[in-house]
Design an enzyme around this catalytic site. Structure first.
Site: not given
Length: 412
Positions: A18, A21-22, A41, A73, A167, A171
């Site tokens: 939304s 980068i996406g 989401k 989600d 994190y 990742k």
């Protein structure tokens, strides 16, 4: 990078598409006439972050693609299943999956709440695994099947673990999906790769994370990742799988050498902020690829940091000062009276105390981190992005420190 039409008619399932980068990847593919499934989401506007699945869908269709916005989600198995089923009924199949959805919290172990740990692992690692798992049966039917995870090369340097291990684990879970699935589904002609940016990418989320609009000057636009993703997704599945790719390297392979076009602030000509997880030499977790012959020198009980600034002062020249043209105040965290300075205006001066010139930037760190910073073991940009370095004043001038340190390191 020009569109070639290679993705025309293909269906891309993009998580977290939304914004940022996406969405940039979605828009790039849409210009080929691709079908885009936005699986995110954000159905209602966020108070701080712009964009919803519906505003993204409108932009995608205006760019020339068809779009199916789905409220997803990636922690919810049923929502993913519904989105996959809608994708098949709407477009007839799924050809490409882009696992972009991600959560970040740069906190050390004792400061990481388990709900935040669970959020990162459920979105980053589990979400990537689950979305891929549900889409793979449909990818097997495609003649151009790709999975692209927006995740870094696996790098066992403890530097990337010690300050935000939760994190990094989450990742790297995305990257381990690449490592395993590329081998597992090679016989099914499904290409599985990872793509990661060389520099910070300027998005609304990064601005909110850094708390400074100056981050824009030090970053590149999401379009560099979109162009690199487009190049990877256009490649033959037989010849491009199991790779951990960096955006600017991908573009250079495509013959694109002018990266200034991706600058968030074209007027800024200084160094950009490097992203996480990228080292110049390999690291297996215990041994670096190259040994540093210059070991950190101790000062037999004396103030190590004062010794550092004394040494800096002895090597400063008007040329070095002119090249930086900024004044820095360093504050040792937890001891506000213990300050050091590097005044790189005029002829240049450094030492203990406070400068006579007004500081352009004040940098607050733990004592050991300041030593690592000047010893070359820690980059200023990495320290800032991971929370080990707090900066007040000009972020842009503070990032000039890395160039200064390279010059001084060469002298001693």
């Amino acid at each position: 990078m020009l569109n070639t039409g290679k993705l025309s008619g293909l269906t891309l399932f993009i998580t977290g598409g939304s914004r940022g980068i996406g969405k940039a990847i979605a828009l790039k593919a849409a210009r080929d006439g691709a079908n885009i499934v936005i699986a995110a989401k954000t159905a209602e506007p966020h108070p701080k972050l712009p964009g919803t699945i519906y505003t993204a869908a409108k932009e995608i269709e205006e760019a020339g693609g068809k779009c199916l916005p789905c409220i997803v989600d990636v922690r919810d198995e049923s929502q993913i299943a519904n989105a996959v089923n809608k994708s098949i009924s709407t477009f007839g199949g799924i050809d490409i999956v882009v696992n972009n959805a991600s959560a970040i919290s740069l906190t050390p172990t004792l400061d990481t709440e388990m709900k935040r740990y669970d959020l990162m692992h459920n979105i980053n690692t589990r979400g990537t695994f689950l979305v891929s798992k549900m889409c793979i049966p449909h990818l097997k039917k495609s003649k151009h099947a790709h999975i692209l995870n927006i995740s870094p090369p696996l790098n066992m340097n403890p530097n990337w673990f010690r300050d935000h291990v939760a994190y990094t684990m989450a990742k790297y879970g995305m990257s381990m999906c690449v490592l395993g699935m590329a081998a597992e589904f090679k016989a099914d002609n499904i290409a599985v790769n990872a793509l990661w940016p060389r520099t910070a990418i300027y998005t609304a989320a990064i601005e909110m994370l850094s708390g400074s609009t100056e981050a824009k000057k030090l970053s590149r636009n999401p379009e560099i990742m979109a162009d690199a993703a487009y190049a990877v997704l256009s490649r033959s599945v037989e010849n491009c799988t199991g790779q951990f790719l960096i955006d600017d390297e991908v573009l250079q392979q495509e013959g694109i050498t002018d990266l200034n076009q991706y600058a968030s602030d074209p007027t800024y000509k200084g160094d950009l902020m490097m992203d996480f997880f990228l080292d110049e030499t390999p690291h297996d977790g215990f041994n670096q690829g190259k040994k540093n012959s210059k070991q950190a020198k101790k000062s037999d009980g004396k103030d190590n940091i004062e010794g550092i600034f004394t040494k800096i002062n002895s090597h400063l020249t008007p040329e070095i000062a002119k090249g930086t043209n900024a004044c820095f105040l360093f504050v040792v965290k937890g001891d506000q009276d213990r300050t050091y300075y590097a005044d790189l205006t005029g002829n240049g001066a450094a030492g203990k105390g406070k400068p006579t010139t007004k500081p352009d930037a004040t940098l607050t760190m733990e004592a050991d981190k300041i030593e690592e910073l000047f010893d070359g073991k820690l980059k200023a940009s990495d320290a800032y992005m991971s929370g080990k370095l707090q900066i007040s004043g000009s972020l842009m001038k503070a990032m000039k420190l890395e160039k200064l340190m390279k010059l001084l390191k060469a002298k001693y």
